[in-house]
Design an enzyme around this catalytic site. Structure first.
Site, short mmCIF file in Angstrom:
data_model
loop_
_atom_site.label_atom_id
_atom_site.label_comp_id
_atom_site.label_asym_id
_atom_site.label_seq_id
_atom_site.Cartn_x
_atom_site.Cartn_y
_atom_site.Cartn_z
N ASP A 120 -25.71 -65.08 57.58
CA ASP A 120 -25.28 -65.75 59.00
C ASP A 120 -25.62 -64.80 60.21
O ASP A 120 -25.90 -65.30 61.13
CB ASP A 120 -23.71 -65.89 58.94
CG ASP A 120 -23.23 -66.45 57.69
OD1 ASP A 120 -23.67 -66.10 56.66
OD2 ASP A 120 -22.25 -67.23 57.91
N ASP A 136 -19.97 -61.28 64.40
CA ASP A 136 -20.30 -62.73 64.95
C ASP A 136 -20.29 -62.80 66.56
O ASP A 136 -20.00 -63.61 67.05
CB ASP A 136 -19.22 -63.65 64.71
CG ASP A 136 -19.37 -63.94 63.09
OD1 ASP A 136 -20.78 -64.23 62.56
OD2 ASP A 136 -18.44 -64.12 62.40
#
Length: 388
Positions: A161, A101
């Site tokens: 994601d 991330d």
């Protein structure tokens, strides 16, 4: 099924009101959230203070930068720049960075800081984050491993994601001239766009690979209702991620994935517009909504409108405006006594009998929902240079 044509168009009065409340809400938080970050989600309407950990802190700093762009007010710039040093410390000291991330963390915080103010600490931090992200690339399978120790068999997988983390790599190539970053991003995109989309245009949340051969094995969920369902936020990552992929690659595959994921998302919205946290659920249902999924999708539609021509571009922007108006009217915080967030009715994670989640941030503001709501507002107000 929602009939988009019947929704009211977005007008300047609604957009200006949305801006006014967003700036007011963000201003009210500066005392508590300049030296601290907002936690990933609110609790009973209000965000706890957090250190710079987990995957979500970049969205708060990004919210500050967006407010600075909207208002030109130096108080937002000063608060955001205070936080850039924390992101540099985090990547130097490897604090909670054993995951993919890096884009969520460093694009709206440090890339934004460098683009808007020439902040050199932001540039250095973002490039180190890009190095960390490419280090997670797995040659066997051709993907960036999402979670856990590298090569761990129980986490040898990608997740949808990650499409939003890849712009950090394209930026790093543009900034340094080193093509390795973009090459890794392209390889991951080729793998992900081939595997995450199902034949009915819904998406898998995660996809496993054989650690020895690299062969794709199976799609499963982590946060959706079940392996075969369409987790609303995952579908939204597919919408926005494929639009950004087209921005960088200008290829038919990316636009095809955008068209298909967006078509599924819009055609499965309930009559009252705000999606349930998983598209398994339709009206009437007692399951919670996820307003953040709609905010992300609106941003994806507005991004794609920049890369399409004529009537399609106009229609995408018009439909995004209609959806934004509904998001504002149904979910925006307009009373600071109710919440210190921007967007009500988000869901971080919802437990089901098929997933391994615990209930977290259910029917609350969450920080990425606030951020993407505000990003959509900025996109609708001006010709915006994305942080992504």
């Amino acid at each position: 099924m929602l009939d988009l044509e019947k929704l009211a168009d977005l007008d300047s009065a609604a957009l200006n009101d949305a801006e006014k409340y967003a700036l007011m809400q963000t201003t009210s938080c500066l005392d508590r959230f300049t030296n601290f970050f907002k936690y990933s989600h609110a609790e009973n309407g209000f965000y706890p203070q957090s250190e710079n950990v987990e995957w979500t802190t970049g969205f708060w700093t990004g919210q500050l930068w967006l407010c600075y762009e909207l208002s030109g007010d130096e108080k937002f710039r000063k608060a955001a720049e205070c936080q850039v040093d924390s992101f540099y410390k985090r990547i130097i000291e490897k604090i909670d960075v054993e995951h993919h991330d890096m884009g969520f963390l460093y694009s709206p915080s440090c890339v934004a800081a460098y683009k808007l103010t020439g902040n050199e600490t932001g540039r250095k931090a973002a490039l180190l984050a890009a190095d960390n992200l490419v280090s997670r690339f797995q040659q066997k399978g051709g993907f960036i491993q999402a979670w856990g120790p590298l090569g761990a068999e129980d986490n040898y997988r990608l997740i949808i994601d990650c499409l939003l983390n890849l712009p950090l790599l394209f930026w790093a190539t543009e900034e340094t001239g080193d093509g390795h970053y973009a090459e890794i991003a392209k390889k991951h995109l080729e793998t992900a766009l081939k595997l995450v989309l199902r034949s009915d245009d819904s998406t898998y949340h995660t996809y496993y690979f054989d650690k020895t051969t690299g062969e794709p094995l199976r799609g499963v969920t982590a946060q959706g209702n079940r392996d075969g369902s369409a987790w609303a936020r995952g579908q939204a990552w597919g919408v926005y991620g494929s639009a950004l992929a087209y921005r960088y690659l200008k290829n038919d595959k990316s636009m095809d994935v955008f068209n298909r994921t967006t078509g599924y998302f819009l055609s499965h919205l309930p009559d009252d517009v705000i999606p349930y946290w998983d598209f398994d659920f339709t009206n009437p249902s007692t399951e919670p909504r996820d307003s953040s999924a709609l905010a992300i999708t609106i941003c994806g539609m507005l991004e794609a409108s920049r890369w399409t021509n004529g009537e399609k571009s106009v229609l995408l922007r018009q439909e995004a405006g209609k959806l934004f108006r509904q998001l504002y009217e149904r979910c925006a915080v307009t009373d600071p006594q109710v919440s210190d967030g921007l967007l009500l009715h988000g869901t971080y994670a919802r437990k089901s009998k098929w997933n391994t989640c615990r209930n977290r941030g259910v029917d609350e503001c969450n920080i990425w929902g606030d951020y993407y709501y505000l990003e959509a507002l900025v996109r609708l107000k001006k010709d915006w240079d994305p942080y992504w």
